[in-house]
Design a protein around this motif. Structure first.
Motif, mmCIF file in Angstrom:
data_model
loop_
_atom_site.group_PDB
_atom_site.id
_atom_site.type_symbol
_atom_site.label_atom_id
_atom_site.label_comp_id
_atom_site.label_asym_id
_atom_site.label_seq_id
_atom_site.Cartn_x
_atom_site.Cartn_y
_atom_site.Cartn_z
ATOM 1 N N ASP A 95 0.836 -1.206 0.000
ATOM 2 C CA ASP A 95 0.000 0.000 0.000
ATOM 3 C C ASP A 95 0.872 1.257 0.000
ATOM 4 O OD1 ASP A 95 -2.938 1.027 0.630
ATOM 5 O OD2 ASP A 95 -1.501 2.212 1.814
ATOM 6 N N ALA A 96 0.602 2.172 -0.928
ATOM 7 C CA ALA A 96 1.390 3.406 -1.059
ATOM 8 C C ALA A 96 1.309 4.277 0.190
ATOM 9 C CB ALA A 96 0.932 4.191 -2.282
ATOM 10 N N SER A 97 0.170 4.323 0.846
ATOM 11 C CA SER A 97 0.025 5.143 2.053
ATOM 12 C C SER A 97 0.898 4.602 3.183
ATOM 13 C CB SER A 97 -1.430 5.176 2.513
ATOM 14 O OG SER A 97 -2.234 5.793 1.539
ATOM 15 N N ARG A 98 0.974 3.289 3.298
ATOM 16 C CA ARG A 98 1.817 2.698 4.341
ATOM 17 C C ARG A 98 3.298 2.918 4.030
ATOM 18 N NH1 ARG A 98 -2.711 -0.857 4.539
ATOM 19 N NH2 ARG A 98 -1.865 -2.398 3.108
ATOM 20 N N ARG A 99 3.655 2.843 2.745
ATOM 21 C CA ARG A 99 5.040 3.128 2.376
ATOM 22 C C ARG A 99 5.391 4.580 2.677
ATOM 23 N NH1 ARG A 99 3.425 0.217 -2.166
ATOM 24 N NH2 ARG A 99 3.540 2.082 -3.477
ATOM 25 N N LYS A 100 4.430 5.472 2.476
ATOM 26 C CA LYS A 100 4.666 6.886 2.801
ATOM 27 C C LYS A 100 4.865 7.064 4.306
ATOM 28 C CE LYS A 100 3.314 11.557 2.085
ATOM 29 N NZ LYS A 100 3.143 12.464 1.022
ATOM 30 N N LEU A 101 4.075 6.376 5.107
ATOM 31 C CA LEU A 101 4.266 6.430 6.563
ATOM 32 C C LEU A 101 5.663 5.942 6.941
ATOM 33 C CD1 LEU A 101 0.818 5.166 7.897
ATOM 34 C CD2 LEU A 101 1.891 7.367 8.420
ATOM 35 N N LEU A 102 6.103 4.864 6.333
ATOM 36 C CA LEU A 102 7.456 4.360 6.603
ATOM 37 C C LEU A 102 8.515 5.370 6.182
ATOM 38 C CD1 LEU A 102 7.077 0.607 5.583
ATOM 39 C CD2 LEU A 102 7.299 1.537 7.897
ATOM 40 N N ASP A 103 8.304 6.019 5.043
ATOM 41 C CA ASP A 103 9.244 7.060 4.598
ATOM 42 C C ASP A 103 9.286 8.208 5.599
ATOM 43 O OD1 ASP A 103 9.989 5.736 2.264
ATOM 44 O OD2 ASP A 103 8.535 6.807 1.010
ATOM 45 N N MET A 104 8.136 8.592 6.113
ATOM 46 C CA MET A 104 8.083 9.675 7.098
ATOM 47 C C MET A 104 8.815 9.285 8.383
ATOM 48 S SD MET A 104 4.122 10.878 6.548
ATOM 49 C CE MET A 104 4.151 12.151 7.813
ATOM 50 N N LEU A 105 8.647 8.048 8.808
ATOM 51 C CA LEU A 105 9.341 7.595 10.008
ATOM 52 C C LEU A 105 10.835 7.424 9.747
ATOM 53 C CD1 LEU A 105 6.739 5.074 11.425
ATOM 54 C CD2 LEU A 105 7.402 7.287 12.404
ATOM 55 N N HIS A 106 11.195 7.080 8.533
ATOM 56 C CA HIS A 106 12.614 6.966 8.197
ATOM 57 C C HIS A 106 13.286 8.334 8.299
ATOM 58 C CE1 HIS A 106 16.077 6.780 5.388
ATOM 59 N NE2 HIS A 106 16.285 5.655 6.041
ATOM 60 N N HIS A 123 1.435 -4.829 12.967
ATOM 61 C CA HIS A 123 1.182 -6.269 12.844
ATOM 62 C C HIS A 123 2.284 -6.948 12.031
ATOM 63 C CE1 HIS A 123 -0.916 -10.073 12.450
ATOM 64 N NE2 HIS A 123 -0.742 -9.999 11.141
ATOM 65 N N ALA A 124 2.792 -6.254 11.015
ATOM 66 C CA ALA A 124 3.866 -6.792 10.166
ATOM 67 C C ALA A 124 5.241 -6.569 10.803
ATOM 68 C CB ALA A 124 3.819 -6.142 8.790
ATOM 69 N N ASN A 125 5.271 -5.988 11.988
ATOM 70 C CA ASN A 125 6.508 -5.709 12.731
ATOM 71 C C ASN A 125 7.395 -4.686 12.016
ATOM 72 O OD1 ASN A 125 8.091 -5.992 15.031
ATOM 73 N ND2 ASN A 125 9.335 -7.603 14.125
ATOM 74 N N LEU A 126 6.802 -3.854 11.160
ATOM 75 C CA LEU A 126 7.542 -2.801 10.473
ATOM 76 C C LEU A 126 7.581 -1.512 11.287
ATOM 77 C CD1 LEU A 126 6.168 -3.481 6.916
ATOM 78 C CD2 LEU A 126 8.551 -3.728 7.635
ATOM 79 N N VAL A 127 6.660 -1.403 12.231
ATOM 80 C CA VAL A 127 6.584 -0.234 13.113
ATOM 81 C C VAL A 127 6.354 -0.730 14.526
ATOM 82 C CG1 VAL A 127 5.150 1.785 13.724
ATOM 83 C CG2 VAL A 127 5.746 1.370 11.345
ATOM 84 N N SER A 128 7.012 -0.077 15.467
ATOM 85 C CA SER A 128 6.754 -0.349 16.883
ATOM 86 C C SER A 128 6.365 0.971 17.526
ATOM 87 C CB SER A 128 7.988 -0.949 17.566
ATOM 88 O OG SER A 128 9.051 -0.023 17.535
ATOM 89 N N PHE A 160 7.950 4.133 15.769
ATOM 90 C CA PHE A 160 9.317 3.949 15.294
ATOM 91 C C PHE A 160 9.344 2.907 14.187
ATOM 92 C CE2 PHE A 160 9.496 5.262 19.689
ATOM 93 C CZ PHE A 160 10.487 6.235 19.693
ATOM 94 N N ILE A 161 10.160 3.160 13.169
ATOM 95 C CA ILE A 161 10.327 2.194 12.090
ATOM 96 C C ILE A 161 11.214 1.048 12.578
ATOM 97 C CG2 ILE A 161 12.347 3.325 11.085
ATOM 98 C CD1 ILE A 161 11.141 2.628 8.319
ATOM 99 N N ASN A 162 10.888 -0.155 12.136
ATOM 100 C CA ASN A 162 11.711 -1.327 12.412
ATOM 101 C C ASN A 162 12.174 -1.875 11.060
ATOM 102 O OD1 ASN A 162 12.948 -3.644 13.245
ATOM 103 N ND2 ASN A 162 11.068 -4.725 13.736
ATOM 104 N N PRO A 163 13.430 -1.637 10.692
ATOM 105 C CA PRO A 163 13.892 -2.050 9.359
ATOM 106 C C PRO A 163 14.206 -3.536 9.226
ATOM 107 C CG PRO A 163 15.674 -1.006 10.553
ATOM 108 C CD PRO A 163 14.441 -0.907 11.435
ATOM 109 N N MET A 164 14.207 -4.283 10.305
ATOM 110 C CA MET A 164 14.620 -5.684 10.247
ATOM 111 C C MET A 164 13.785 -6.551 9.297
ATOM 112 S SD MET A 164 17.440 -5.984 11.638
ATOM 113 C CE MET A 164 17.538 -7.749 11.464
#
Length: 107
Positions: free
Chosen positions: A12-23, A53-58, A69-73
């Motif tokens: 999902d593009a919106s979730r990728r944008k959230l990850l970019d913002m947290l990065h 749920h996907a453990n990409l954010v804590s 927080f982003i979790n890059p693992m």
């Protein structure tokens, strides 16, 4: 790690944008994350739940605030498993060449 949930979350593009913002600025509140998006607070909350749920954010409570927080693992594990076996050095060289030809090279 459930790779399927990571792939679904990243689809999902919106979730990728959230990850970019947290990065760019790790440890943001829901209010801070909502400022950069054209979404309702409820929609951002739903996307964050999928990322968690996907453990990409804590998240962590700090007083009344909940910081995200982003979790890059999980992404790194997928990279090692899926991209690594497709000759990472060659792909990195091609990617660098593409960025340079498109004028996006930082060097």
């Amino acid at each position: 790690m459930d790779e399927d949930s990571v792939f679904r979350a990243l689809a999902d593009a919106s979730r990728r944008k959230l990850l970019d913002m947290l990065h760019r600025d790790n440890g943001q509140t829901l209010t801070e994350l909502c400022q950069g998006l054209d979404m309702t607070r409820q929609a951002v909350t739903k996307h964050l739940a999928i990322l968690e749920h996907a453990n990409l954010v804590s998240s962590k409570r700090r007083g009344r605030d909940k910081l995200h927080f982003i979790n890059p693992m999980p992404i790194n594990e997928i990279s090692e498993r899926w991209i690594g076996k497709f000759e990472q050095p060659r792909l990195s060289a091609l990617s660098k060449l593409k960025r340079k030809l498109e004028g996006e090279d930082d060097d």
